[in-house]
Design a protein around this motif. Structure first.
Motif, PDB file in Angstrom:
ATOM      1  N   THR A  52      -0.789  -3.878 -14.820  1.00 38.52           N
ATOM      2  CA  THR A  52      -1.671  -2.884 -14.221  1.00 38.52           C
ATOM      3  C   THR A  52      -1.775  -3.079 -12.714  1.00 38.52           C
ATOM      4  OG1 THR A  52      -2.948  -2.746 -16.274  1.00 38.52           O
ATOM      5  CG2 THR A  52      -4.009  -1.922 -14.270  1.00 38.52           C
ATOM      6  N   VAL A  53      -1.969  -4.311 -12.280  1.00 34.35           N
ATOM      7  CA  VAL A  53      -2.051  -4.601 -10.837  1.00 34.35           C
ATOM      8  C   VAL A  53      -0.738  -4.221 -10.157  1.00 34.35           C
ATOM      9  CG1 VAL A  53      -2.226  -6.476  -9.142  1.00 34.35           C
ATOM     10  CG2 VAL A  53      -3.820  -6.369 -11.054  1.00 34.35           C
ATOM     11  N   PHE A  54       0.384  -4.574 -10.763  1.00 31.00           N
ATOM     12  CA  PHE A  54       1.693  -4.235 -10.203  1.00 31.00           C
ATOM     13  C   PHE A  54       1.846  -2.721 -10.067  1.00 31.00           C
ATOM     14  CE2 PHE A  54       6.172  -3.098 -10.897  1.00 31.00           C
ATOM     15  CZ  PHE A  54       6.742  -3.737  -9.807  1.00 31.00           C
ATOM     16  N   THR A  55       1.459  -1.977 -11.096  1.00 29.98           N
ATOM     17  CA  THR A  55       1.569  -0.520 -11.072  1.00 29.98           C
ATOM     18  C   THR A  55       0.681   0.079  -9.984  1.00 29.98           C
ATOM     19  OG1 THR A  55       2.068  -0.474 -13.434  1.00 29.98           O
ATOM     20  CG2 THR A  55       1.294   1.580 -12.446  1.00 29.98           C
ATOM     21  N   ILE A  56      -0.538  -0.415  -9.875  1.00 30.68           N
ATOM     22  CA  ILE A  56      -1.460   0.096  -8.860  1.00 30.68           C
ATOM     23  C   ILE A  56      -0.913  -0.160  -7.457  1.00 30.68           C
ATOM     24  CG2 ILE A  56      -3.734  -0.250  -7.799  1.00 30.68           C
ATOM     25  CD1 ILE A  56      -4.793  -0.696 -10.698  1.00 30.68           C
ATOM     26  N   ILE A  57      -0.462  -1.384  -7.198  1.00 29.84           N
ATOM     27  CA  ILE A  57       0.042  -1.732  -5.866  1.00 29.84           C
ATOM     28  C   ILE A  57       1.284  -0.918  -5.518  1.00 29.84           C
ATOM     29  CG2 ILE A  57       1.108  -3.583  -4.509  1.00 29.84           C
ATOM     30  CD1 ILE A  57      -0.886  -5.498  -5.870  1.00 29.84           C
ATOM     31  N   THR A  58       2.238  -0.843  -6.435  1.00 36.76           N
ATOM     32  CA  THR A  58       3.456  -0.094  -6.127  1.00 36.76           C
ATOM     33  C   THR A  58       3.166   1.399  -5.977  1.00 36.76           C
ATOM     34  OG1 THR A  58       4.024   0.015  -8.486  1.00 36.76           O
ATOM     35  CG2 THR A  58       5.068  -1.721  -7.183  1.00 36.76           C
ATOM     36  N   SER A  59       2.210   1.929  -6.725  1.00 36.74           N
ATOM     37  CA  SER A  59       1.840   3.336  -6.577  1.00 36.74           C
ATOM     38  C   SER A  59       1.226   3.609  -5.212  1.00 36.74           C
ATOM     39  CB  SER A  59       0.846   3.747  -7.665  1.00 36.74           C
ATOM     40  OG  SER A  59       1.424   3.620  -8.936  1.00 36.74           O
ATOM     41  N   ILE A  60       0.340   2.736  -4.766  1.00 34.03           N
ATOM     42  CA  ILE A  60      -0.289   2.901  -3.450  1.00 34.03           C
ATOM     43  C   ILE A  60       0.747   2.785  -2.341  1.00 34.03           C
ATOM     44  CG2 ILE A  60      -1.888   1.826  -1.808  1.00 34.03           C
ATOM     45  CD1 ILE A  60      -3.676   1.175  -4.267  1.00 34.03           C
ATOM     46  N   VAL A  61       1.639   1.816  -2.441  1.00 35.58           N
ATOM     47  CA  VAL A  61       2.681   1.647  -1.425  1.00 35.58           C
ATOM     48  C   VAL A  61       3.588   2.877  -1.389  1.00 35.58           C
ATOM     49  CG1 VAL A  61       4.738   0.312  -0.809  1.00 35.58           C
ATOM     50  CG2 VAL A  61       2.627  -0.862  -1.408  1.00 35.58           C
ATOM     51  N   ALA A  62       3.998   3.370  -2.555  1.00 40.56           N
ATOM     52  CA  ALA A  62       4.865   4.548  -2.605  1.00 40.56           C
ATOM     53  C   ALA A  62       4.151   5.763  -2.027  1.00 40.56           C
ATOM     54  CB  ALA A  62       5.295   4.817  -4.045  1.00 40.56           C
ATOM     55  N   TRP A  63       2.895   5.954  -2.366  1.00 37.24           N
ATOM     56  CA  TRP A  63       2.132   7.075  -1.828  1.00 37.24           C
ATOM     57  C   TRP A  63       2.036   6.964  -0.311  1.00 37.24           C
ATOM     58  CZ3 TRP A  63      -2.398   6.762   0.996  1.00 37.24           C
ATOM     59  CH2 TRP A  63      -2.989   7.989   1.330  1.00 37.24           C
ATOM     60  N   TYR A  64       1.706   5.789   0.184  1.00 34.76           N
ATOM     61  CA  TYR A  64       1.531   5.570   1.620  1.00 34.76           C
ATOM     62  C   TYR A  64       2.839   5.810   2.370  1.00 34.76           C
ATOM     63  CZ  TYR A  64       0.187   3.308   5.983  1.00 34.76           C
ATOM     64  OH  TYR A  64      -0.075   3.042   7.293  1.00 34.76           O
ATOM     65  N   LYS A  65       3.943   5.303   1.834  1.00 28.45           N
ATOM     66  CA  LYS A  65       5.227   5.439   2.514  1.00 28.45           C
ATOM     67  C   LYS A  65       5.794   6.849   2.429  1.00 28.45           C
ATOM     68  CE  LYS A  65       6.915   0.742   2.581  1.00 28.45           C
ATOM     69  NZ  LYS A  65       7.424   0.647   3.924  1.00 28.45           N
ATOM     70  N   ASN A  66       5.430   7.621   1.417  1.00 28.64           N
ATOM     71  CA  ASN A  66       5.994   8.954   1.232  1.00 28.64           C
ATOM     72  C   ASN A  66       5.078  10.072   1.710  1.00 28.64           C
ATOM     73  OD1 ASN A  66       8.457   8.137   0.112  1.00 28.64           O
ATOM     74  ND2 ASN A  66       7.460   7.750  -1.837  1.00 28.64           N
ATOM     75  N   ASN A  67       4.013   9.731   2.405  1.00 28.17           N
ATOM     76  CA  ASN A  67       3.099  10.727   2.945  1.00 28.17           C
ATOM     77  C   ASN A  67       2.841  10.410   4.409  1.00 28.17           C
ATOM     78  OD1 ASN A  67       2.198  12.468   0.614  1.00 28.17           O
ATOM     79  ND2 ASN A  67       1.880  10.429  -0.223  1.00 28.17           N
ATOM     80  N   TYR A  68       2.519  11.437   5.143  1.00 26.96           N
ATOM     81  CA  TYR A  68       2.289  11.275   6.579  1.00 26.96           C
ATOM     82  C   TYR A  68       0.806  11.005   6.817  1.00 26.96           C
ATOM     83  CZ  TYR A  68       6.908  13.364   6.654  1.00 26.96           C
ATOM     84  OH  TYR A  68       8.230  13.615   6.439  1.00 26.96           O
ATOM     85  N   VAL A  69       0.373   9.765   6.561  1.00 27.63           N
ATOM     86  CA  VAL A  69      -1.046   9.437   6.649  1.00 27.63           C
ATOM     87  C   VAL A  69      -1.412   8.686   7.927  1.00 27.63           C
ATOM     88  CG1 VAL A  69      -1.447   9.464   4.164  1.00 27.63           C
ATOM     89  CG2 VAL A  69      -0.708   7.358   5.254  1.00 27.63           C
ATOM     90  N   THR A  70      -0.441   8.125   8.609  1.00 28.93           N
ATOM     91  CA  THR A  70      -0.725   7.417   9.860  1.00 28.93           C
ATOM     92  C   THR A  70      -0.435   8.339  11.038  1.00 28.93           C
ATOM     93  OG1 THR A  70       1.519   6.558  10.045  1.00 28.93           O
ATOM     94  CG2 THR A  70      -0.058   5.205   8.823  1.00 28.93           C
ATOM     95  N   GLU A  71      -0.880   7.970  12.208  1.00 34.23           N
ATOM     96  CA  GLU A  71      -0.592   8.755  13.407  1.00 34.23           C
ATOM     97  C   GLU A  71       0.915   8.842  13.641  1.00 34.23           C
ATOM     98  OE1 GLU A  71      -2.509  10.689  15.328  1.00 34.23           O
ATOM     99  OE2 GLU A  71      -4.023  10.245  13.808  1.00 34.23           O
ATOM    100  N   LYS A  72       1.609   7.724  13.454  1.00 32.20           N
ATOM    101  CA  LYS A  72       3.061   7.713  13.611  1.00 32.20           C
ATOM    102  C   LYS A  72       3.703   8.674  12.608  1.00 32.20           C
ATOM    103  CE  LYS A  72       7.076   4.646  13.504  1.00 32.20           C
ATOM    104  NZ  LYS A  72       7.555   3.289  13.253  1.00 32.20           N
ATOM    105  N   GLY A  73       3.235   8.658  11.391  1.00 33.58           N
ATOM    106  CA  GLY A  73       3.767   9.534  10.356  1.00 33.58           C
ATOM    107  C   GLY A  73       3.524  11.001  10.681  1.00 33.58           C
TER     108      GLY A  73
END
Length: 87
Positions: A52-73
């Motif tokens: 469960t922890v692995f799934t949550i962490i990888t989901s958050i990382v994938a969401w963060y990397k695949n969305n433009y949520v930072t100023e740079k993004g």
């Protein structure tokens, strides 16, 4: 982090229990009274929590990397739009 099979989790739990028991015996304490059912239940729980922890962490990382949520993004998205490379 890889997904571990149930056997690996059980062997790891048993190793830690054996080390704890050995340490207790070295200091003259009694061994831990643990049944096989308790070990299996603990292994199942640890496996479930770890997965469960692995799934949550990888989901958050994938969401963060695949969305433009930072100023740079956001800047990258704007450049892509300007060059017709995104919708």
């Amino acid at each position: 982090m890889k997904n571990f099979d149930k056997g690996t989790v059980v062997r790891t739990v048993l190793l830690f229990i054996a080390l704890i028991n050995q340490t207790l015996m070295m200091f003259g304490k009694g061994a831990l009274p643990i049944s096989e059912d308790q070990v299996n239940t603990l292994a199942d729980t640890l496996y479930l929590v770890g997965s469960t922890v692995f799934t949550i962490i990888t989901s958050i990382v994938a969401w963060y990397k695949n969305n433009y949520v930072t100023e740079k993004g956001k800047k990258q998205k704007e450049v892509l739009k300007q060059n017709g490379l995104t919708k």
